[in-house]
Design an enzyme around this catalytic site. Structure first.
Site, PDB file in Angstrom:
ATOM      1  N   LYS A 149       0.825  -1.347  -0.016  1.00 19.95           N
ATOM      2  CA  LYS A 149      -0.129   0.006  -0.002  1.00 19.95           C
ATOM      3  C   LYS A 149       0.942   1.189  -0.048  1.00 19.95           C
ATOM      4  CE  LYS A 149      -3.747   2.036   2.624  1.00 19.95           C
ATOM      5  NZ  LYS A 149      -4.885   2.052   3.652  1.00 19.95           N
ATOM      6  N   SER A 162      -9.814   2.258   3.105  1.00 16.12           N
ATOM      7  CA  SER A 162      -8.868   3.125   2.333  1.00 16.12           C
ATOM      8  C   SER A 162      -8.046   2.164   1.424  1.00 16.12           C
ATOM      9  CB  SER A 162      -8.028   3.891   3.096  1.00 16.12           C
ATOM     10  OG  SER A 162      -7.252   3.162   4.084  1.00 16.12           O
ATOM     11  N   SER A 199     -10.148  -0.071   7.182  1.00 17.12           N
ATOM     12  CA  SER A 199      -9.452   0.269   5.522  1.00 17.12           C
ATOM     13  C   SER A 199      -8.828  -1.203   5.176  1.00 17.12           C
ATOM     14  CB  SER A 199      -8.402   1.409   5.901  1.00 17.12           C
ATOM     15  OG  SER A 199      -9.074   2.653   6.003  1.00 17.12           O
TER      16      SER A 199
END
Lengths: 485, 476
Positions: A78, A153, A177
């Protein structure tokens, strides 16, 4: 030999047997990214050359008999994790040009275990969002339906894994997330206890809630990676020195006779089809001999409001360092220091980030601190107490991960509160610092939904165990977007 | 109207650690700009603070030294504001729960009375960097070497009633932190500085007047001058019927005045909240006991002991205990020389020489062993006290040890009574008029004869012997 839906465990076996090489796996991953990602938009940066070089090193290591069990497997990071020499943007214009000079602890440990990073995945800007639509680099599309959000997210990581681009990607979970996008993309998302994995090098959103996690195809894969990234790090004062157990060893334990607590509050207002999927999943455990127990979380309705006070408060302070002085974006036109700050931060941050900075600044302001920040902290304590009380009676808490399956892109962008309510089932685990996992447990209107387990503090093993047992009994986690498989 | 002055001081003492409070970067002074700014100092994305445990020990020592409560649990908080030399956009400090609370020190005032000044709290925090304006073509440069340097902010109660008392208080705190070895107290380098909160009120009024804060005073002299200026300014404003504005002021030492720092300054709301990146600081009774057992002797205890052990006078002891190094030096001399002479020499010639050349006692050109040897030569009558000063000057100039210099310069005292007698006889023979005056009862003339004898022997004759011999001979 590179089946896109090979799990980490399967790839490890293929590598160990010599049936494939790291270069082959990595090339295949890069090829799939090249083919699919123009539509998905799940990556911000693809580091093909570096990945192939790392793959060759991994193959050489294996040839020399020095490979670990996961050496040579391609994964994605990420874009919130700092990676030395590689752009680390946090999906923000503010860090579009930021190349980190150092590796996050998570990255360092994965690199040391020989995993090959193929790139940095898209996300909501500074991890603020539940739909991946706040990214400066554009929304990510859900592999199950390109018109829908993958959640957020960690939406890029979830979409990349669900689409079979990589078998696993790192994520971060501040209010859900990791678990929410995993549920909406039909994969497994695991968030460890707060303090289990170092936050060093993970760009801060809300420091008391942020925790690194894993988006994977199976709970077993999550356990394998947890074994690599978990454990004390002296560079993070909030990282626990609790010994890390053998997570894979605990996976196969029987659930017979163990208790699953299901909060009755979870089902008020839950989509009927989602509720049905949850109940069907719980039946699987009943058949395995587990006992399903009603428990109460009387303050559940306060969790989202409390979260949306605490998280923005911390964010407003954490994001103060983006001032255009030392790194990142700097507005060109500025007459003095004041306008340099204003112009830089006005243009460098997106709408949602600015909304949260404003909210956070407000709740910490003189005269409002007690009414908002302090009260939210009290609610946080109440929620922790409620959960702790549950764990006096049960081994794990189970329920839906999200109130609905994936929603359409643009559907909730005009209504932040509706967007925030997506986190209703996930934020409690962050407020209390507990481990949580989402595993696919059915389809609603052809879209995946997730079953969530929350465990007691530092008891990741039980959560992974319950998830794994489910995946031994069901094949929801093997379903592939588009139906092919 | 009679005005009463009310002063409270906030002293910032830089703690003498090797590395910064939350990172491994060096704290050494004077390095090239930004060479001591690591990623934590720069506030890079993703980095985290890790507390340097040395500062906890240092703060605890200070707490114990001022009879304060050392908190079993204290919490770091973020003070949020934007400034270019504040890399993270917040300063890590302590707010609601500081590490030290409720202390005090006792000052001895000029009239000999003792005054207690309360210490509200002392908390740990990180220093900011520096903005540089010189030689930058009108631009502003940022040097972050100092950012993250550990500070102990020591906040007094508003118990101080004059600029002189403020200096007295500040000197005592300075002395304590230096004794404890927790700060080098170097004011020129900014390691020890203070902000003064000053207000005045009509004598007898309970309520405090509106205060102003004078920022960044970095010498004892400036503290006194700035406060005195500010007192006069405030009284003048009030007596003219005006009102004091609560504000921050800056002392301009060139013009000897304080000036308002206002302008575009807005009321700052620092939005303090507990720093989620750091755990609360927990101090156990065992930890505190260990710190206590390692405490050095403090100034007051040392002064009491020196009076008791060596029979010295309070005024001498005050000089000798000004710093731990000074006291250590004295005790090293007194270990092998007469204590009273040692005190006289350390307070007198040595202090004079140190001051004159602006040298710290730890760098003294005459070490304690050398001074002890010199004093021994006085005690064993090898030289007189007067000659000793000459020898000391030579020692200070680096010409060698006491014995070496005495030998080289032939300064050894003449104690051979035959030799002295010959000179005495000669002097008596040469001055019959004065002999007559003495015999007529004018005792003071003895001094004339002593002087003549010392002159003839270049000061080397033993003064005691000369005196005795002259008396005997003049009377006969």
């Amino acid at each position: 030999m590179a089946d896109p839906r090979h799990t980490l465990a399967e790839m490890a076996r293929l590598l160990a047997s010599g049936a494939t090489s790291s270069r082959e796996l990595t090339e295949a991953a890069l090829a799939r990214i090249a083919a699919a990602d123009s539509e998905l938009n799940s990556f911000i940066t693809v580091t093909g050359e570096a990945a192939l070089a790392a793959a060759d090193r991994a193959d050489a290591q294996r040839a020399a008999g020095k490979a670990g069990p996961l050496t040579g497997i391609p994964i994605a990071q990420k874009d919130i994790f700092c990676t030395a020499g590689v752009a680390t943007t946090c999906a923000s214009r503010m860090l579009e040009n930021f190349v980190s000079p150092y590796d996050a602890t998570v990255v360092e440990r994965l690199n040391a275990a020989g995993l090959v990073s193929v790139g940095k995945t898209n996300m909501d800007e500074f991890a603020m969002g539940s739909s991946n639509e706040t990214s400066y680099f554009g929304a990510v599309r859900n592999p199950w339906d390109a018109a829908r959000s993958p959640g957020g997210s960690s939406g890029g990581s979830a979409a990349a894994v669900a689409a079979g681009l990589v078998p696993l990607a790192t994520g971060t979970d501040t209010g859900g997330s990791v678990r929410q996008p995993a549920a909406l993309c039909g994969i497994t998302g695991f968030k460890p206890s707060y303090g289990r994995v170092s936050r060093y090098g993970m760009i801060a959103f809300a420091s008391s809630l942020d925790q690194a996690g894993v988006l994977a195809l199976t709970a077993e894969d999550a356990a394998l990676i947890m074994q690599v990234i978990a454990g004390f790090d002296e560079r993070d004062s909030t990282c626990s020195d609790q010994p890390v157990p053998d997570y894979t060893a605990a996976l196969e334990q029987s659930v017979a006779g163990r208790k699953i607590g299901v909060p009755t509050e979870y089902f008020a207002g839950l989509d009927a089809a989602c509720a049905a999927a949850t109940h069907a999943a719980l039946d699987v455990y009943r058949q395995l001999g587990a006992e399903i127990v009603d428990v109460r979380l009387p303050n559940l309705s306060l969790a989202v409001p409390a979260y949306y006070v605490v998280a923005p408060a911390e964010a407003s302070s954490n994001l103060s360092r983006y001032d255009g002085i030392r790194f990142g974006y700097r507005a060109a036109a500025a007459d003095d220091i004041e306008s340099l700050y204003k112009n830089t931060r006005s243009a460098g941050f997106g709408e949602e980030v600015k909304r949260r900075i404003m909210t956070g600044t407000y709740v910490l302001s003189a005269g409002y601190y007690d009414a908002y920040y302090l009260k939210a902290q009290k609610i946080r304590q109440l929620i922790s107490n409620d959960l702790a009380k549950c764990f006096e009676q049960v081994d794990v808490i189970a329920g839906p991960t999200t109130p609905t399956p994936a929603f359409r892109l643009g559907e909730k962008t005009d209504d932040p509160v509706q967007m925030y309510l997506n986190d209703i089932y996930t934020v409690s685990a962050n407020l209390a610092g507990l481990p949580g996992i989402s595993v696919p447990c059915g389809l609603v209107d052809g879209l995946p939904v997730g079953l969530q387990f929350i465990g007691s503090l530092f008891d990741e093993a039980t959560v992974l165990n319950f998830a794994h047992v489910f995946q031994q009994q069901t094949d929801w986690h093997t379903l592939v977007p588009g139906g092919a498989g | 109207m009679q005005w009463e002055v009310v002063i409270g001081l906030e002293i910032h003492a830089q703690l003498a650690t090797q590395s910064k409070i939350f990172s491994g970067a060096s704290t050494a002074y004077g390095a090239a700009p930004n060479t001591q700014a690591d990623l934590v100092t720069l506030g890079y994305p993703g980095v985290l603070p890790v507390l340097n445990q040395d500062v906890v020990v240092m703060a605890a020592k200070f707490g114990l030294a001022v009879d304060a409560t050392v908190a079993p649990r204290s919490v770091f908080a973020r003070k949020n504001y934007f400034y270019p030399d504040l890399p993270k956009g917040y300063q890590i400090s302590q707010y609601e729960l500081p590490i030290v609370e409720h202390g005090h020190i006792d000052l001895t005032l000029d009239d000999g009375s003792v005054k207690r000044v309360g210490i509200t709290r002392a908390h740990l925090e990180e220093d900011a960097g520096k903005s540089l304006h010189e030689n930058l073509d009108g631009k502003t440069g940022i040097d972050l070497n100092r950012a993250g340097t550990p500070l102990l902010e020591i906040v007094s109660e508003p118990d101080i009633r004059s600029a002189k008392e403020a200096v007295n208080y500040m000197r005592r705190i300075h002395q304590i932190v230096r004794y404890l070895g927790i700060s080098d107290g170097n004011m020129q380098e900014g390691s020890f500085r203070c902000d003064a909160n000053v207000s005045v009120r009509p004598r007898g009024q309970e309520e405090f007047g509106t205060r102003t804060e004078i920022k960044n005073l970095n010498s004892f002299r400036f503290v006194e001058k700035a406060i005195n200026f500010e007192i006069e300014r405030q009284i003048e404003v009030l007596e003219d019927g005006g009102k004091i504005v609560q504000e921050t002021r800056l002392y301009d030492s060139d013009r000897d005045e304080t000036r308002s720092m206002r302008g575009k300054e807005e009321a700052n709301d620092y939005r303090y909240f507990p720093d989620p990146d750091l755990l609360p600081v927990e101090i156990s009774p065992e930890f505190l006991a260990a710190v206590k057992s390692a405490m050095p002797e403090l100034p007051q205890a040392k002064a009491d002991r020196l009076i008791e052990q060596y029979g010295l006078k309070a005024a001498e002891v005050e000089v000798l205990t000004a710093s731990r190094a000074m006291a250590d030096y004295f005790e090293a001399v007194a270990a092998s020389a007469d204590a009273q002479l040692a005190a006289n020499w350390v307070c007198g010639e040595l202090s004079g020489a140190l001051n004159k050349d602006n040298v710290d006692i730890t760098d003294s050109r005459v070490d304690a062993a050398a001074l002890a040897q010199l004093i021994q030569r006085i005690s064993d009558n090898t030289i007189s006290g007067k000659i000793a000063k000459e020898v000391f000057a030579a020692m200070w100039a680096g010409e060698g040890g006491a014995d070496e210099i005495i030998a080289a310069k032939g300064l050894k005292q003449i104690t051979d009574s035959g030799a002295i007698e010959a000179v005495v006889d000669q002097v008596i023979a040469d001055n019959p008029d004065q002999v007559q005056q003495f015999r007529d009862g004018k005792d003071k003339v003895l001094g004339f004869f002593v002087g003549k004898v010392m002159q003839a022997t270049q000061g080397k004759a033993n003064p005691g012997q000369v005196n005795q011999m002259l008396r005997d001979k003049l009377k006969s």
